[in-house]
Design an enzyme around this catalytic site. Sequence first.
Site, short mmCIF file in Angstrom:
data_model
loop_
_atom_site.label_atom_id
_atom_site.label_comp_id
_atom_site.label_asym_id
_atom_site.label_seq_id
_atom_site.Cartn_x
_atom_site.Cartn_y
_atom_site.Cartn_z
CB SER A 126 146.14 24.11 -147.46
OG SER A 126 145.89 23.81 -148.79
CE1 TYR A 151 141.34 27.87 -146.58
CE2 TYR A 151 142.27 26.93 -148.58
CZ TYR A 151 141.94 26.81 -147.24
OH TYR A 151 142.24 25.67 -146.56
CE LYS A 155 143.75 27.32 -143.76
NZ LYS A 155 143.53 26.93 -142.37
P1 NAD Z 1 135.06 22.81 -142.00
O1 NAD Z 1 134.45 24.08 -142.51
O2 NAD Z 1 134.24 21.59 -142.06
O3 NAD Z 1 135.58 23.01 -140.51
C1 NAD Z 1 135.98 24.25 -139.99
C2 NAD Z 1 135.23 24.48 -138.69
O4 NAD Z 1 135.64 25.71 -138.10
C3 NAD Z 1 133.72 24.54 -138.88
O5 NAD Z 1 133.09 23.69 -137.94
C4 NAD Z 1 133.38 26.01 -138.60
O6 NAD Z 1 132.09 26.15 -138.05
C5 NAD Z 1 134.49 26.40 -137.63
N1 NAD Z 1 134.85 27.82 -137.64
C6 NAD Z 1 135.14 28.62 -138.69
N2 NAD Z 1 135.47 29.85 -138.27
C7 NAD Z 1 135.40 29.84 -136.91
C8 NAD Z 1 135.63 30.80 -135.91
N3 NAD Z 1 135.99 32.04 -136.21
N4 NAD Z 1 135.48 30.44 -134.62
C9 NAD Z 1 135.11 29.17 -134.29
N5 NAD Z 1 134.87 28.23 -135.21
C10 NAD Z 1 135.01 28.55 -136.51
O7 NAD Z 1 136.43 22.60 -142.79
P2 NAD Z 1 137.43 21.37 -142.79
O8 NAD Z 1 137.45 20.80 -144.15
O9 NAD Z 1 137.16 20.49 -141.63
O10 NAD Z 1 138.81 22.13 -142.59
C11 NAD Z 1 139.43 22.29 -141.32
C12 NAD Z 1 140.69 23.10 -141.47
O11 NAD Z 1 141.56 22.45 -142.40
C13 NAD Z 1 140.46 24.50 -142.03
O12 NAD Z 1 141.34 25.40 -141.38
C14 NAD Z 1 140.83 24.36 -143.49
O13 NAD Z 1 141.26 25.57 -144.04
C15 NAD Z 1 141.95 23.34 -143.43
N6 NAD Z 1 142.14 22.60 -144.67
C16 NAD Z 1 141.09 21.93 -145.23
C17 NAD Z 1 141.26 21.26 -146.44
C18 NAD Z 1 140.11 20.53 -147.10
O14 NAD Z 1 140.20 20.23 -148.29
N7 NAD Z 1 139.03 20.22 -146.39
C19 NAD Z 1 142.51 21.25 -147.08
C20 NAD Z 1 143.57 21.92 -146.46
C21 NAD Z 1 143.37 22.59 -145.25
N1 UFG Z 2 137.10 19.24 -160.10
C1 UFG Z 2 136.26 19.04 -161.18
N2 UFG Z 2 134.93 19.30 -161.02
C2 UFG Z 2 134.40 19.75 -159.84
C3 UFG Z 2 135.28 19.94 -158.75
C4 UFG Z 2 136.63 19.68 -158.91
O1 UFG Z 2 136.69 18.65 -162.27
O2 UFG Z 2 133.18 19.99 -159.77
C5 UFG Z 2 138.53 18.93 -160.26
C6 UFG Z 2 139.45 20.13 -160.06
O3 UFG Z 2 139.60 20.84 -161.28
C7 UFG Z 2 140.73 19.46 -159.56
C8 UFG Z 2 140.22 18.24 -158.77
O4 UFG Z 2 138.90 18.00 -159.26
O5 UFG Z 2 141.47 18.99 -160.66
C9 UFG Z 2 140.16 18.48 -157.27
O6 UFG Z 2 139.41 19.66 -157.01
P1 UFG Z 2 138.92 20.06 -155.54
O7 UFG Z 2 138.12 21.31 -155.66
O8 UFG Z 2 138.28 18.90 -154.88
O9 UFG Z 2 140.28 20.30 -154.76
P2 UFG Z 2 141.46 21.35 -155.08
O10 UFG Z 2 142.69 20.54 -155.28
O11 UFG Z 2 141.10 22.31 -156.11
O12 UFG Z 2 141.48 22.16 -153.71
C10 UFG Z 2 141.75 21.54 -152.48
C11 UFG Z 2 141.05 22.27 -151.34
C12 UFG Z 2 141.57 23.68 -151.22
C13 UFG Z 2 143.06 23.64 -151.07
C14 UFG Z 2 143.67 22.87 -152.23
C15 UFG Z 2 145.15 22.70 -152.11
O13 UFG Z 2 139.66 22.34 -151.59
O14 UFG Z 2 141.05 24.22 -150.04
O15 UFG Z 2 143.11 21.56 -152.27
O16 UFG Z 2 145.45 22.05 -150.93
F1 UFG Z 2 143.54 24.90 -151.08
#
Ligand code: NAD
Ligand code: UFG
Length: 340
Positions: A126, A151, A155
């Site tokens: 991330s 979190y 990472k």
């Molecule tokens: P998500 O929660 O939808 O997907 C994660 C999946 O992993 C889920 O299906 C969950 O059931 C499964 N899981 C969790 N722990 C497990 C375990 N111990 N064993 C087997 N399965 C398990 O989340 P996502 O948004 O699809 O994110 C996927 C990956 O990308 C994550 O590692 C997350 O940290 C990373 N990531 C997500 C974002 C974002 O904004 N969505 C940003 C940066 C990184």
């Molecule tokens: N925001 C609002 N109101 C809300 C939710 C978000 O104003 O109800 C704003 C936040 O303050 C930020 C922007 O919208 O300015 C985006 O917020 P998100 O929560 O959607 O995303 P973040 O950038 O805070 O976080 C995301 C992922 C994290 C990851 C991070 C950096 O959710 O897992 O990007 O990669 F760590």
Amino acid sequence: MLDSILVTGGAGYIGSHVVVTLLQSGHNVIVLDNLCNSSASSLDRAYQITGRKPVFIQGDVRDRELLDKLFTQHQVSSVLHFAGLKAVGESTREPLKYYENNIVGSVGLCQAMASAGVFKLVFSSSATVYGEPEQMPISESFATGAPTNPYGRSKLMTEQVLMDLASSDPRWSIALLRYFNPVGAHPTGLIGEDPNGIPNNLLPYISQVAIGKLKELTVFGSDYPTKDGTGVRDYIHVVDLAEGHLKALQAINDKQGLNVWNLGTGRGYSVLEMIRAFEQASNRVITYRMAPRRPGDIAECWAAPDKAEKELGWKAERTLNDMMIDTWRWQSLNPNGYTE
Ligand code: NAD
Ligand code: UFG
């Protein structure tokens, strides 16, 4: 036995889109997911979209016996590792759960891979690992910073584990993909993000306001040093992100060692711009109110995407309007997510 790609966390939001992209490009896919934050319906939908089925194993990435069995029973060529927990607030309340799942889970997976002779790994990292850089856009050459929550630290620590691993043994070929802000849904409206409870992230929150499930959006902070005072992020369409994984997978087939790629668009949008774009795409009014900053948030964050473009031949193609239209289609066709 035909080669397969193991996708941990493949039933989740990003994983399910990657599964679709892999199936569509002819790969055989095995999904390992414990469904702690997802539904197996996403994989049925992936079948509806592609006409092909992934093998689904319901189980935990921390279950070493299960992993050993999986690698014996299937010929796995590479692993895409999405399984992990991602709720920032929860990670502050329950840090051990996050370190256990995200770091210990990744270590166990690598141990099982090594003993099965599988050395190609793509890891979901991330942009949070950069902390709060002084300059934009963020390039991969920037030092990693100090993430503001467990979190984010899970990472960063996993990245460090993987860097040490790649340095210790030249057989490893590892991609660290640093995602910026994934949003949107598959254009069919069949798969998308289905958050548990009240969404933490901006776009799922906005779309639940639009459908009438939530009353109003709280805009966290209107006094940031940004174009309109609200937070700026690099939102990337989840299908673009999925295609980036396919390219990274191809790249690590030819490269050894560890490579880092940002997956972002290179463009930042403010919260107010996001609201306006969503209103336009959905023809709905989003009620919002300004509130103080959310603790731990940074002012702005966007990627320098050129390393991925140069080395992977990949760049995000979908527009902000595509992100909004696809989010709204998914939300309106599935008001309760995967729950019928
Ligand atoms: P998500 O929660 O939808 O997907 C994660 C999946 O992993 C889920 O299906 C969950 O059931 C499964 N899981 C969790 N722990 C497990 C375990 N111990 N064993 C087997 N399965 C398990 O989340 P996502 O948004 O699809 O994110 C996927 C990956 O990308 C994550 O590692 C997350 O940290 C990373 N990531 C997500 C974002 C974002 O904004 N969505 C940003 C940066 C990184
Ligand atoms: N925001 C609002 N109101 C809300 C939710 C978000 O104003 O109800 C704003 C936040 O303050 C930020 C922007 O919208 O300015 C985006 O917020 P998100 O929560 O959607 O995303 P973040 O950038 O805070 O976080 C995301 C992922 C994290 C990851 C991070 C950096 O959710 O897992 O990007 O990669 F760590």
